[in-house]
Scaffold this motif. Structure first.
Motif, short mmCIF file in Angstrom:
data_model
loop_
_atom_site.label_atom_id
_atom_site.label_comp_id
_atom_site.label_asym_id
_atom_site.label_seq_id
_atom_site.Cartn_x
_atom_site.Cartn_y
_atom_site.Cartn_z
N GLN A 134 0.84 -1.20 0.00
CA GLN A 134 0.00 0.00 0.00
C GLN A 134 0.88 1.24 0.00
N GLU A 135 0.56 2.18 -0.86
CA GLU A 135 1.28 3.46 -0.86
C GLU A 135 0.75 4.33 0.27
N ILE A 136 1.66 4.90 1.05
CA ILE A 136 1.30 5.89 2.06
C ILE A 136 1.94 7.20 1.65
N LYS A 137 1.12 8.19 1.35
CA LYS A 137 1.64 9.50 0.97
C LYS A 137 1.93 10.31 2.23
N ILE A 138 3.05 11.00 2.21
CA ILE A 138 3.51 11.72 3.41
C ILE A 138 3.74 13.20 3.10
N ASN A 139 3.26 14.07 3.98
CA ASN A 139 3.55 15.49 3.94
C ASN A 139 4.22 15.85 5.27
N ILE A 140 5.39 16.49 5.19
CA ILE A 140 6.14 16.75 6.42
C ILE A 140 6.89 18.08 6.33
N ASP A 141 7.06 18.72 7.47
CA ASP A 141 7.80 19.97 7.53
C ASP A 141 9.30 19.68 7.41
N LEU A 144 11.43 18.28 10.31
CA LEU A 144 11.26 16.90 10.74
C LEU A 144 11.83 15.89 9.74
N PHE A 145 12.42 16.40 8.67
CA PHE A 145 12.86 15.52 7.58
C PHE A 145 13.93 14.52 8.04
N ASP A 146 14.93 14.98 8.77
CA ASP A 146 15.99 14.09 9.24
C ASP A 146 15.42 13.01 10.16
N ASN A 147 14.51 13.40 11.02
CA ASN A 147 13.87 12.43 11.92
C ASN A 147 13.07 11.39 11.14
N LEU A 148 12.41 11.85 10.08
CA LEU A 148 11.64 10.93 9.24
C LEU A 148 12.57 9.91 8.59
N ASN A 149 13.68 10.38 8.05
CA ASN A 149 14.63 9.46 7.40
C ASN A 149 15.17 8.43 8.39
N ARG A 150 15.44 8.86 9.62
CA ARG A 150 15.92 7.91 10.63
C ARG A 150 14.83 6.88 10.96
N PHE A 151 13.61 7.35 11.05
CA PHE A 151 12.49 6.44 11.32
C PHE A 151 12.33 5.43 10.19
N LEU A 152 12.39 5.91 8.95
CA LEU A 152 12.24 5.01 7.81
C LEU A 152 13.38 4.00 7.75
N ASP A 153 14.59 4.42 8.12
CA ASP A 153 15.72 3.49 8.13
C ASP A 153 15.47 2.34 9.10
N THR A 154 14.93 2.65 10.25
CA THR A 154 14.67 1.59 11.25
C THR A 154 13.60 0.63 10.77
N PHE A 190 5.81 11.21 15.66
CA PHE A 190 5.88 12.61 15.26
C PHE A 190 4.75 13.44 15.86
N ASN A 191 4.11 12.89 16.88
CA ASN A 191 3.06 13.61 17.61
C ASN A 191 2.00 14.21 16.70
N GLY A 192 1.67 13.48 15.63
CA GLY A 192 0.61 13.92 14.72
C GLY A 192 1.01 15.04 13.79
N LYS A 193 2.32 15.35 13.74
CA LYS A 193 2.78 16.47 12.90
C LYS A 193 3.08 16.06 11.46
N VAL A 194 2.95 14.79 11.18
CA VAL A 194 3.13 14.30 9.82
C VAL A 194 1.77 13.94 9.24
N SER A 195 1.47 14.49 8.07
CA SER A 195 0.19 14.21 7.42
C SER A 195 0.35 13.01 6.49
N THR A 196 -0.57 12.05 6.60
CA THR A 196 -0.50 10.85 5.75
C THR A 196 -1.85 10.59 5.08
N SER A 197 -1.78 9.96 3.92
CA SER A 197 -2.99 9.51 3.21
C SER A 197 -2.63 8.29 2.39
N LEU A 198 -3.64 7.47 2.10
CA LEU A 198 -3.39 6.25 1.34
C LEU A 198 -3.47 6.52 -0.16
N GLY A 199 -2.55 5.92 -0.90
CA GLY A 199 -2.54 6.05 -2.35
C GLY A 199 -2.89 4.75 -3.03
#
Length: 208
Positions: A134-141, A144-154, A190-199
């Motif tokens: 499933q594609e998850i679309k992400i919108n982020i400030d 928070l980009f570096d934190n997102l990359n670290r999260f995705l790596d894990t 991310f305490n709800g600060k990342v917007s996601t939607s399904l693609g």
């Protein structure tokens, strides 16, 4: 878990009581391709005593066909098909060519030989599992980009099609059975600060 062969074609040969059994595995997309391959093997091995076949097509093996090609009914094609079904193999045609060596195997021996030929070929062939994602679309400030990359790596995930405008947008593809868990972790991390939607959804092949 649906599985198919990684390569377009694979062949495996063994000898059983002086008879040669050659299992040809071919990846196919439809019934016409399967029958075309069966006929091709029959032409190539026209001196063989039998060219028995079985194939399954479709995400849920909706199409199943088998042929004993002159062997006693139920001793070749069906046992071959059962192996494909039990291994959850899809979009593959198996043709087992037999060159008779002079020793009769009997019904039970034939069943074991034809089923075994396909099973042994699948044991040796490179296989891939077909996974729906499933594609998850992400919108982020940006902050928070570096934190997102670290999260995705894990999570062994990768942001693709990243766009850098007033914010960062992109997509990740997640195995269908892990979507809810990943969404929950994103919200929590991310305490709800990342917007996601399904693609969209897609199928990918993963080496076994």
């Amino acid at each position: 878990m649906n599985t198919t062969i990684k390569d377009d074609y694979f062949v495996y040969e063994e000898e059983i009581k002086k008879s040669r059994f050659i299992c040809h595995l071919k990846r196919v997309g439809n019934e016409d391709e399967a029958r075309e391959f069966i006929n091709k093997i029959k032409k190539e091995h026209y001196k063989a005593n039998h060219n028995c076949s079985a194939f399954t097509l479709g995400e849920n093996q909706e199409i199943q066909r088998s042929s004993d090609d002159g062997e006693p009914s139920g001793t070749a094609g069906v046992p071959m098909l059962e192996v494909l079904k039990k291994r959850e193999i899809i979009n593959v045609v198996a043709v087992v060519t037999r060159y008779f060596g002079g020793v009769k195997l009997g019904a039970g021996g034939l069943i074991r030989a034809y089923a075994g030929s396909v099973a042994h070929a699948l044991d040796e062939a490179p296989l891939v599992k077909i996974v729906e994602q499933q594609e998850i679309k992400i919108n982020i400030d940006y902050s928070l980009f570096d934190n997102l990359n670290r999260f995705l790596d894990t999570q062994v995930l990768k942001l693709i099609d990243a766009q850098f405008t007033t914010e960062i947008t992109g997509s990740i593809f997640v195995d269908l059975d892990k979507v809810d868990d990943i969404l929950s972790q994103i919200t929590e991390s991310f305490n709800g600060k990342v917007s996601t939607s399904l693609g969209e959804k897609r199928f990918v092949e993963v080496d076994i």
